[in-house]
Scaffold this motif. Structure first.
Motif, PDB file in Angstrom:
ATOM      1  N   UNK B 293      27.531  16.312   6.455  1.00  0.00           N
ATOM      2  CA  UNK B 293      28.820  16.087   7.116  1.00  0.00           C
ATOM      3  C   UNK B 293      28.688  14.841   7.989  1.00  0.00           C
ATOM      4  N   UNK B 294      29.760  14.117   8.143  1.00  0.00           N
ATOM      5  CA  UNK B 294      29.795  13.052   9.140  1.00  0.00           C
ATOM      6  C   UNK B 294      29.573  13.705  10.502  1.00  0.00           C
ATOM      7  N   UNK B 295      28.632  13.182  11.260  1.00  0.00           N
ATOM      8  CA  UNK B 295      28.279  13.821  12.529  1.00  0.00           C
ATOM      9  C   UNK B 295      28.818  13.068  13.736  1.00  0.00           C
ATOM     10  N   UNK B 296      29.608  12.036  13.468  1.00  0.00           N
ATOM     11  CA  UNK B 296      30.204  11.315  14.590  1.00  0.00           C
ATOM     12  C   UNK B 296      29.240  10.396  15.304  1.00  0.00           C
ATOM     13  N   UNK B 297      28.391   9.719  14.542  1.00  0.00           N
ATOM     14  CA  UNK B 297      27.474   8.769  15.173  1.00  0.00           C
ATOM     15  C   UNK B 297      28.178   7.522  15.681  1.00  0.00           C
ATOM     16  N   UNK B 298      29.365   7.263  15.114  1.00  0.00           N
ATOM     17  CA  UNK B 298      30.168   6.121  15.544  1.00  0.00           C
ATOM     18  C   UNK B 298      29.449   4.785  15.392  1.00  0.00           C
ATOM     19  N   UNK B 299      28.658   4.653  14.333  1.00  0.00           N
ATOM     20  CA  UNK B 299      28.007   3.360  14.087  1.00  0.00           C
ATOM     21  C   UNK B 299      28.031   3.029  12.596  1.00  0.00           C
ATOM     22  N   UNK B 300      29.049   3.533  11.890  1.00  0.00           N
ATOM     23  CA  UNK B 300      29.124   3.385  10.422  1.00  0.00           C
ATOM     24  C   UNK B 300      28.917   1.922  10.020  1.00  0.00           C
ATOM     25  N   UNK B 301      29.575   0.992  10.724  1.00  0.00           N
ATOM     26  CA  UNK B 301      29.218  -0.416  10.623  1.00  0.00           C
ATOM     27  C   UNK B 301      28.397  -0.691  11.879  1.00  0.00           C
ATOM     28  N   UNK B 302      27.126  -0.969  11.801  1.00  0.00           N
ATOM     29  CA  UNK B 302      26.388  -1.400  10.611  1.00  0.00           C
ATOM     30  C   UNK B 302      25.519  -0.335   9.926  1.00  0.00           C
ATOM     31  N   UNK B 303      25.359   0.844  10.491  1.00  0.00           N
ATOM     32  CA  UNK B 303      24.437   1.779   9.827  1.00  0.00           C
ATOM     33  C   UNK B 303      24.793   3.213  10.169  1.00  0.00           C
ATOM     34  N   UNK B 304      24.823   4.065   9.166  1.00  0.00           N
ATOM     35  CA  UNK B 304      25.019   5.494   9.414  1.00  0.00           C
ATOM     36  C   UNK B 304      23.641   6.144   9.492  1.00  0.00           C
ATOM     37  N   UNK B 305      23.225   6.618  10.674  1.00  0.00           N
ATOM     38  CA  UNK B 305      21.860   7.113  10.844  1.00  0.00           C
ATOM     39  C   UNK B 305      21.506   8.276   9.907  1.00  0.00           C
ATOM     40  N   UNK B 306      22.503   9.075   9.530  1.00  0.00           N
ATOM     41  CA  UNK B 306      22.200  10.259   8.714  1.00  0.00           C
ATOM     42  C   UNK B 306      22.627  10.099   7.258  1.00  0.00           C
ATOM     43  N   UNK B 307      23.162   8.946   6.916  1.00  0.00           N
ATOM     44  CA  UNK B 307      23.694   8.701   5.567  1.00  0.00           C
ATOM     45  C   UNK B 307      24.756   9.715   5.154  1.00  0.00           C
ATOM     46  N   UNK B 308      25.605  10.080   6.127  1.00  0.00           N
ATOM     47  CA  UNK B 308      26.784  10.884   5.765  1.00  0.00           C
ATOM     48  C   UNK B 308      27.790   9.984   5.077  1.00  0.00           C
ATOM     49  N   UNK B 309      27.687   8.702   5.381  1.00  0.00           N
ATOM     50  CA  UNK B 309      28.546   7.705   4.740  1.00  0.00           C
ATOM     51  C   UNK B 309      27.898   7.327   3.425  1.00  0.00           C
ATOM     52  N   UNK B 310      28.723   7.129   2.404  1.00  0.00           N
ATOM     53  CA  UNK B 310      28.186   6.769   1.091  1.00  0.00           C
ATOM     54  C   UNK B 310      27.480   5.424   1.132  1.00  0.00           C
ATOM     55  N   UNK B 311      26.357   5.348   0.434  1.00  0.00           N
ATOM     56  CA  UNK B 311      25.784   4.040   0.101  1.00  0.00           C
ATOM     57  C   UNK B 311      25.222   4.128  -1.308  1.00  0.00           C
TER      58      UNK B 311
END
Ligand SMILES: Cc1cc2nc3c(=O)[nH]c(=O)nc-3n(C[C@H](O)[C@H](O)[C@H](O)COP(=O)(O)OP(=O)(O)OC[C@H]3O[C@@H](n4cnc5c(N)ncnc54)[C@H](O)[C@@H]3O)c2cc1C
Ligand code: SF4
Lengths: 164, 667
Positions: B293-311
């Motif tokens: 799940x997206x955990x609300x790291x609020x840093x999608x740009x430049x990096x999602x720390x948990x890879x909840x965002x697709x790459x």
């Protein structure tokens, strides 16, 4: 003097100065002792600031100590004293601002850099320093990229940490 | 040189290359993937993948300017553009003088210090991309919008830009495949978009996952702005505000029914087949349970720390895992029908060799050991078919360096991006910014309509990260506050006052932006020149860029609307377009010159566009080069126009469609 003894003495001095550093940091940042210690960063910040500015840091700590002792922090003139003798002092201003910056953002700004203020060379001293920046919880958030509050948290009413 | 002839040689392990590799290998083909970035970045085994990603993350934590490329290594051997170098762009002072180049007509040439791009347009090109395995989506925001039907027939409908050789309906099945692969979270029933009918998604269509919760500040915005009427150029519009579909993990949608795209060899079609199991979010590449799940790291740009965002590393890993599973479960002769993916990293494709009959003979690539050095070994890759998926700018560069696609002079031309205008201000109350994904809602009202005869369309995303984008907040607020800049009585703040000031100011910061469609302008282009090369002797992109009046007029309309919206919402407008900004431009509004600042969106497209005829395009509607039957050009470069959608979903759909074409060529 044997080596073990001299090290012990250094440590004692550090403890003492660290305490002065925390007192000054409270006055400069507006965060209380528990908030500051809670970051786990007191020592690294103290080390960093003395590494950069060396002796003047000690003088600054004693200046602060004098203000604390003469006025006490609840005295109406306390804040003005800090302002006049530290924040507006030519020698201490940069050091003080950088102490605040370390606690707020985990970073240091080189004021001698000729770049405009906003582009001045700044560096974050370590990943931990960034992650423990106090600016973020102070606005009811968390450092971008760390201490994630969990799925959907951003949909809820912000819980700004209220000052006492 | 290896003697092996692969079915398909793919250049670039971004999303375009990853999707091709997955579909082709899944259909039994042997694939070679050449990737310019570092070997460490393509490690898929858990421990190594984790270690590498943590190194990105730690670099991000300590980066003082957290720009999109800040976590990722910028290699001498395969450099990436750096948005920070933009501040060195100086229109008044060309950096190169007394040189054989520029000639008279190149007098605007600028070699920005620290920049990979050589800029020679009226405006600097303000976007970047990442040359690391996984590509630019390592630092994309994750917005996944389909283009609108009229975007594909802009010329016919509104008399601007160009028509695509395919329609929205043609691309629709591939959009569904792309949404499955990326793992889109969204609410279909909330997508009230201009110019669509009920067939836009089709009956019962659902995204794989439920919508990402909208932010608290979106809620405030909806309360005060949704349904309100505002006037632009004398025409009244009713504002709509909707949730934005995104490529980040949320709660799976029980009604979603598809499994991955499969090749139907008899019908020669790729198909999304109904799945037996419900959709499972795809977690990080080092641990499937992380990033569910997206955990609300609020840093999608430049990096999602948990890879909840697709790459795209997720796509490559799933493809490799699937092949292994197949191989483990197959015995004897059956194994030969299983596809394969071989990945060679630190391999920079440098030249395409062309046979006299126009077919591609081989690709030459430079393989390096030391990313900071200039040594390499020149190697050759051979396949039955070649696919360039190295990013729109790099694809164009490679074609130009190879003298490929010379049937016309369109390679590298029609470079597009969205020109972004920002508008920021202070809300009356705490809106809880700096939380959640970068943007969770948008205003779709101006994405299509009759106004497109006059000016560009635009989408208006509502941003969640305060003034981070327009003002480098919160760093700038801090530095200004302690130095007494912009504070009441210019007081240098400290102590409780500082806390109070920053807490209040930062929690009320609001930013929204408008992403304005740029037309495919013939003169906006990527080119090369022998004077400008990197450490391996590969060309650096020379970019000419400007904004047409049509886009500028769209930009002005966007700004006007944000002013109206700010009034509606009692936002104290703090928008300030600094004439000293290198991306400052002017436009006449009501008889007066007004200044604006444009920002890049990272949506680089159009450099090898598709078309109906070999005279005015580089690839056909199958994304096959007109001039080279065994060469496919895949990525945003093939897009004819960009509409008002961030381009990657459309491009991923196009990659599925290209994979289908390649498979039918091979069969
Ligand atoms: C800040 C930012 C935010 C964005 N947000 C969004 C968004 O929200 N939504 C959206 O739709 N899009 C977004 N984008 C755009 C999106 O990231 C790109 O459209 C997409 O990543 C392009 O994919 P690609 O596979 O074509 O190229 P890339 O992702 O750039 O991949 C190309 C790959 O090829 C490799 N390569 C390059 N040259 C060579 C060579 N010569 N030899 C071998 N390998 C090579 C590179 O190392 C890389 O791995 C954003 C972009 C930026 C910059
Ligand atoms: S908000 Fe955080 S967890 Fe969610 S996608 Fe962005 S970076 Fe990842």
């Amino acid at each position: 003097m044997n080596e073990a003894l001299s090290r012990k003495k250094d440590e004692e001095i550090s403890d003492y100065l660290l305490e002065q550093f925390l007192n000054l940091s409270r006055a400069l940042t507006g965060f209380d002792r528990v908030d500051l210690l809670g970051t786990g960063m007191a020592e690294p910040y103290y080390r960093e600031i003395t590494r950069i500015y060396k002796e003047p840091v000690i003088r600054l700590l004693f200046e602060a100590k004098a203000i604390f002792e003469v006025y006490g922090e609840h005295h109406p003139a306390f804040e003005d004293q800090i302002r006049q003798r530290i924040i507006e002092d030519i020698e201490f201003a940069q050091i003080a601002k950088n102490i605040i910056q370390l606690w707020y953002l985990g970073s240091y700004t080189n004021y001698n850099d000729p770049a405009p203020l906003i582009f001045k060379a700044a560096y974050i001293i370590s990943p931990e320093a960034y992650q423990n920046g106090l600016l973020w919880p102070n606005m009811g958030s968390h450092p971008a990229g760390a201490k994630q509050p969990g799925f959907g948290s951003w949909n809820l009413e912000p819980q700004t940490v209220k000052q006492d | 040189m290896t003697d092996k002839i692969y079915d398909v040689v793919i250049v670039g392990a971004g999303v375009a290359g990853a999707v091709l590799a997955k579909v082709l290998s899944g259909a039994g083909k042997s694939v070679l993937l050449l990737e310019a970035g570092k070997q460490a970045g393509i490690e898929l085994e858990a421990v190594a993948a984790y270690a590498n990603y943590q190194s990105y993350l730690n670099t991000f934590y300590t980066a003082s300017a957290k720009v999109p490329n800040s976590p990722y290594p910028n290699l001498k051997t395969a450099p990436s553009p750096d948005v920070l170098a933009l501040s060195n762009f100086d229109v008044q002072k060309p950096v190169i003088e007394q040189d054989d180049w520029p000639k008279k007509d190149d007098s605007k040439l600028r070699l920005n210090q620290g920049s990979y791009f050589v800029q020679k347009g009226n405006l600097p090109f303000g976007s970047d991309y990442a040359r690391s395995p996984g590509g630019t989506m390592l630092h994309w925001l994750g917005t996944t919008l389909r283009m609108l039907p009229n975007d594909f027939r802009l010329k016919t409908t509104y008399g601007h830009g160009e028509d695509w050789p395919i329609s929205y309906e043609d691309l629709k099945p591939y959009y569904e495949m792309a949404e499955r692969e990326i793992g889109v979270s969204g609410a279909v029933d909330e997508q009230e978009l201009p110019g669509i009918d009920s067939n836009f998604f089709g009956a019962d269509y659902q995204y794989p996952m439920q919508k990402i919760p909208q932010s608290y500040l979106d809620g405030k915005f909806v309360e005060q702005a949704k349904g309100k009427t505002i006037k632009v150029n004398g025409v009244a519009y009713q504002l709509n505000v909707i949730s934005t579909p995104q490529g980040r993990n949320s709660t799976p949608n029980k009604n979603y029914k598809f499994s991955a795209a499969q090749w139907d060899a008899r019908q020669k079609k790729l198909k999304l087949v109904p799945g037996e199991e419900s959709y499972q979010p795809v977690g990080s590449i080092w641990d499937p349970h992380t990033g569910q799940r997206c955990e609300g790291n609020a840093s999608c740009v430049p990096i999602c720390p948990v890879q909840a965002k697709y790459n795209p590393l997720k796509t490559i890993k799933s493809a490799v895992d699937k092949l292994k599973e197949l191989s483990d479960n197959t015995t004897g002769g059956g194994k030969s029908s299983i596809g394969s993916i071989e990945i060679i990293a630190q391999a920079v494709a440098s030249k395409i060799e062309i046979e006299p009959d126009g077919r591609i003979k081989e690709i030459k690539y430079k393989q390096y050991k030391n990313p900071d050095g200039s040594d390499y070994v020149l190697k050759t890759a051979r396949g039955r078919i070649y696919a360039l998926a190295a990013h729109s700018v790099e694809n164009a560069k490679l074609l130009l360096a190879s003298g490929a696609c010379k049937g016309n002079d369109h390679v590298g031309r029609h470079l597009m991006d969205h020109t972004c205008g920002l508008a920021w201000g202070l809300m009356p109350k705490d809106i809880g910014g700096y939380r959640g994904p970068g943007s969770t809602s948008n205003i779709p009202t101006f994405r299509d309509g009759a106004f497109r005869k006059e000016h560009s369309a635009f989408i208006m995303p509502i941003d969640n990260w305060g003034w981070n984008w327009p003002a480098l907040s919160p760093f700038s607020d801090f530095i200004n506050a302690v130095n007494g800049q912009g504070t009441p009585q210019n007081e240098q703040l400290f102590g409780k006052k500082l806390r109070g000031y920053l807490g209040d100011r930062l929690s009320r910061q609001f930013n929204m932006h408008f992403e304005v469609e740029q037309m495919p302008d013939y003169n906006n282009r990527v080119t090369i020149h022998p004077r400008f090369t990197d450490a391996l002797g590969n060309f650096r992109p020379v970019i000419t860029y400007d904004l047409s009046d049509y886009s500028r007029a769209g930009f002005v309309a966007g700004r006007q609307i944000t002013k109206e919206i700010f009034k509606l919402m009692s936002v104290e407008d703090a928008t300030n377009y600094d004439p000293g900004n290198t991306s400052y431009f002017t436009y006449e509004v009501d008889g007066k010159e007004e200044g604006f600042v444009t920002n890049g969106a990272g949506h680089l497209a159009g450099t090898h566009r598709m078309g109906k005829s070999a005279t005015d395009s580089v690839v056909n509607s199958r994304q096959q080069a007109w001039d080279h039957k065994n060469l496919y050009l895949v990525g945003c470069g093939s897009m004819v126009t960009i509409g008002t959608s961030n381009p990657s979903l459309t491009m991923t759909a196009l990659a599925f469609s290209a994979a289908e074409s390649i498979l039918s060529d091979l069969s």
